[in-house]
Each structure stands twice: as structure tokens, then as C-alpha cells.
Scaffold this motif. Sequence first.
Motif, PDB file in Angstrom:
ATOM      1  N   GLN A 461       0.808  -1.210   0.000  1.00 31.58           N
ATOM      2  CA  GLN A 461       0.000   0.000   0.000  1.00 31.58           C
ATOM      3  C   GLN A 461       0.846   1.266   0.000  1.00 31.58           C
ATOM      4  O   GLN A 461       0.460   2.289  -0.576  1.00 31.58           O
ATOM      5  CB  GLN A 461      -0.925  -0.009   1.225  1.00 31.58           C
ATOM      6  N   MET A 462       2.022   1.209   0.632  1.00 30.89           N
ATOM      7  CA  MET A 462       2.862   2.405   0.721  1.00 30.89           C
ATOM      8  C   MET A 462       3.280   2.903  -0.665  1.00 30.89           C
ATOM      9  O   MET A 462       3.431   4.105  -0.879  1.00 30.89           O
ATOM     10  CB  MET A 462       4.086   2.119   1.575  1.00 30.89           C
ATOM     11  N   GLU A 465       0.629   5.166  -1.854  1.00 29.82           N
ATOM     12  CA  GLU A 465       0.633   6.441  -1.148  1.00 29.82           C
ATOM     13  C   GLU A 465       1.741   7.351  -1.679  1.00 29.82           C
ATOM     14  O   GLU A 465       1.545   8.557  -1.803  1.00 29.82           O
ATOM     15  CB  GLU A 465       0.807   6.190   0.348  1.00 29.82           C
ATOM     16  N   ARG A 468       0.554   8.741  -5.049  1.00 34.02           N
ATOM     17  CA  ARG A 468      -0.394   9.856  -4.873  1.00 34.02           C
ATOM     18  C   ARG A 468       0.326  11.110  -4.379  1.00 34.02           C
ATOM     19  O   ARG A 468       0.068  12.221  -4.883  1.00 34.02           O
ATOM     20  CB  ARG A 468      -1.484   9.451  -3.887  1.00 34.02           C
ATOM     21  N   TYR A 469       1.207  10.935  -3.420  1.00 37.05           N
ATOM     22  CA  TYR A 469       1.959  12.056  -2.865  1.00 37.05           C
ATOM     23  C   TYR A 469       2.730  12.787  -3.959  1.00 37.05           C
ATOM     24  O   TYR A 469       2.688  14.013  -4.059  1.00 37.05           O
ATOM     25  CB  TYR A 469       2.907  11.508  -1.797  1.00 37.05           C
TER      26      TYR A 469
END
Length: 544
Positions: A461-462, A465, A468-469
Motif C-alpha cells: 500500500q505504501m 501512497e 499519490r503524494y
Amino acid sequence: MADRTLGAVPSPTVATEASADARMLAAEASRRRTFAIISHPDAGKTTLTEKLLLYAGQVTEAGQVKARRNRRAAVSDWMEMERERGISISSTALRFELDGTIHNLLDTPGHRDFSEDTLRVLGAADSCVILLDAARGVEEQTLKLFEVARERRVPLITFINKYDRPGLESLALVDEIERELGLRAAPVTWPVGRAGELRGVIDRRDGGFYRFERTAGGATIGAEQRLDAAEAAVEAGDDWRVAAEEVGLLDEVGAGLDRDSYLAGSSTPVFFGSALQNFGIRMLLDALADLAPAPGPRPGADGRERELDADFSALVFKLQANLDPQHRDRLAYVRVCSGRFERGTQATNARTGKTLRMAYAHELFGRRRETLDAAFPGDVVGLVNAGDVRVGDTLYAGEEVRFTPIPTLAPDRFARLRNRDTGRYKQFHRGVAQLESEGVVHVLHEPELGTQAPVLGGAGQMQFEVARYRLEREFGAAVAIEPAGWTVSRRIDPADAGTVARAPAGQLLADGHGRVLAAFKDRFALERFERAHPEVALDPFIVR
């Protein structure tokens, strides 16, 4: 005219110059050490990296990611998100020189979701330091990374960290290394005092007892003192007696250092210490200079070796955009494999056949960069805006060579990526394309939906993230990420796509390079498909 004809014998002057160049190249390569550090999350890898730089004189005070506000961040963690979360999520290259040896340290991500980045780094390293937490021993993620290193025949030095804290006994740790990794453990240093009560270490090479002075937070180098056996017996008492008996036991079972077996990948030199307290850091640095291999001939995909003194060649093992937000450039990390790199010369991309002029080249130290004019085998060069290069590409001059491509794992996490602002359509797609080229995530699509609804694939999942970041911070896109219903995938031959499409549990996913994946809800669905269709080859690796 004779000296210009094909097959003409070179003049003595030309031959002498060529011989001198070959000697110079061999001498430069011999003092390079290109190594990676791999570990389970929270084993102390970022701290160890900082302490190696401290002892090499590259920083005057070791920074820590989780330090107080008035302490600077770690050199190797350059991304703002890394500082915010206290983890390493992107590999970096750090070049430094100590006592005539040039170290190219390839720092790998410290989170399991970024293990693919570690796979790429191992493709560029000549050796590896495997970092173990004394309280945890060999953990699952460590074992996975070790398997990759062993498959690539990368020699391993083991550093057992955090021995200044309560943990497993030293003999139990050695037994676990041999049992879990299948390597003969060869302790070079041995702890005096139990885990949590570390008094110092015995260096088995000279029998001396080495004490380390603690400094505030381990931020600066402390004094180191050597005592002989008689002095150590008085200083450390029963702790010395127990450690000496254990060293005698190691001698009896033949657990000594053998560099040939280390280079062959059948044994691992073991060091005990504490990165936080600077215990054993100098000894590890010495081992990298004395034991770790210098660059050697590199095999091509056809099995032939590219000799060090052949024409220039290099492997692209990482891409990174926006390393410097002010310039918005794209940096290709290349490992020099043969010959001499010179800024401004031309090379051919073996995948595309196109010529690349390497005009903007940098020496790398984390986020910092300096113009680089020349480099030698083992060095890592940053090429700015280097055209259409991808991870795994071979760059070469002279005789063609193509190194074995760098594989990546088929993803086992998936998410759908949505553009929330249609007015920023271009920023969205430009950012997605950039993240795909860097290998941050796999960018896929469902054939029936086309490329307008991308699916992200990765190891955790990271990764999503981070995607997206970066899309929001670096490209100004507004995105939403929604979970997708698959948890495992395998690469398949495009000819088998119809079989997967007709299967009730399978979903076809494709990338922009013609590769096709079969994704499944869970491993049980994958196993049912395997039983029903044994004729379909399911590959857990994707070759970029």
C-alpha cells in the motif's frame, strides 16, 4: 596509409599507450567497492548508513530521521515524505573515499513495500551488507532479499546490529544465520558481554579486546581502545572469560574467515556492534575495503563477459524525476561496468539502438550532485535528462553488449487510480507516465476499459501512497486511489490471454509495453487456475 587498414599491426607507441590505459583502468577499478545494504524494516539501516558516512569523514555529526527538530535529517533520506514518516522509501547512491578506497554505497529502501527498488539496486552492486537486529535475527523480509542476493551471487557481509540492547545470544544468532540463510557463518568480531550489556568485541584476527567510548546520541566518533588478553581479563572479568571460551569453540568447529568461500557466496563474515552507539563501525568499513570484491568482468545476456578494459558500458538501474524540484529534471542512475566514462561522449542504448550523448553527468551523494568528468568501473553516474532510457537498459560504446535485464516481482497489491480534476488531465497523465518509467509502481490497465482508467500494481500500500503524494506535490494532479479486488498476479504469454479471460477467477491486466498479467482474487484462485490450466506458464517475475 598502412596503419589505417583493417587488421594493421598497431605501432609500438599506440600499443604502449593502450597498455598504460589498461593498467590505469585496472588500478582505478581495484580501489572501488560498490555495495548495498539490505535489511528488514527497523533493523537500523539508515542509522548504519549515516555512521559509515560519519567514520568516512563525510559528515561531522550523524543525522537521524527520527531526531529532534533541531537535528538535521539523514543524508540518504532526501524525499520530504521520508523525513515525515521516518523511513527510507527510495534508493540513493552515496560516493565517498576513505584511505584510498572509493566506496559507492547504494542505500536501499527500508520498507518492505519498496523491495522492488532493492532488487534493482542489487543488480548494480558487487557486494552486500546484510543487517540483522540482534533481538529479531533473520526476519521474513530479510530472507526474501537474501534470496535475491544469492540468486545474483552477491557476496554478503553480516552486521548484527543493536547488540547494546537485550536480544538473542550470540551463538544462537550464528546458528540462525546458518540455518535460515544456508551460509557458513564466520564471525570476525565477537561480543564481550551479553546482548544489552555489550562491553566491546574480540577481533578474532588479532585476539585483541576492543572497547568503544559512548558519545551523546552516537552523533560523533568516540574513542576506541585495544586491550590484550591479560588486560581484558582484568577489565571485563567473567564477560571476557565467557567470550574467550565461545571464541575457542568457534575455532574448534572451524568457523574462521575464508575470503574465497565468502566471494563464492558460501560463507558470510559476521560482525557484532551497535550502529546507534558507533560500536564496530570502523571494523565494518575496514572489512568492506579488505574483503569486499572490486569490480570485475560482467557477464552479458549472451553469457560472454565484458572485460573491465573493454569500451565503455553501463547498466541503468534506477530512474528518479524531480530529485531537485527547482529544475524538474529526470536522473538516470547508471553503474559503470567497463571502460572509462567521460562526460560528453556518446553511447548506444542496446534496447533502442539510439545514440545518447552523455553531456550532463553528475557524481551523486544522496540528493547532492556535482558535475562529473570521468568515472571508472564500479562508479555510479547520474545522467540528467538522458532521453528514452529505462531501468535495465544497457548503454555501450564500441562493441555491442547487452547485460541481463533487471527483473521485478509481479505485483500482489492493486489499486485503481482516478483523476479528480479533469482540468489537469495533462498533469495527471504526465505524472503517471513518469512514475511508471521510474518503476515506482506498475501502471496497468484492464483491456476492456483501456488506458483511461489506470490500475496501479505493486508490493504494498505504501507504494500507492507515494504515487499519490508525488502526483500531487510534483505534478499538481488531484487523484484518488481506490482498492482493487486482486491480491496476486503472474505474468503470462499474450497468447494465453484468452484462456485467462474465460476463467471465472482471472482478470487480464496489461502494461504499456505489451506485457500481460493474470490477476487473481487470492492465492486459492491462482491455485485453482493452475490446476485447471497446467499448459499456461505463470511467471512470478517481470523482465522490464
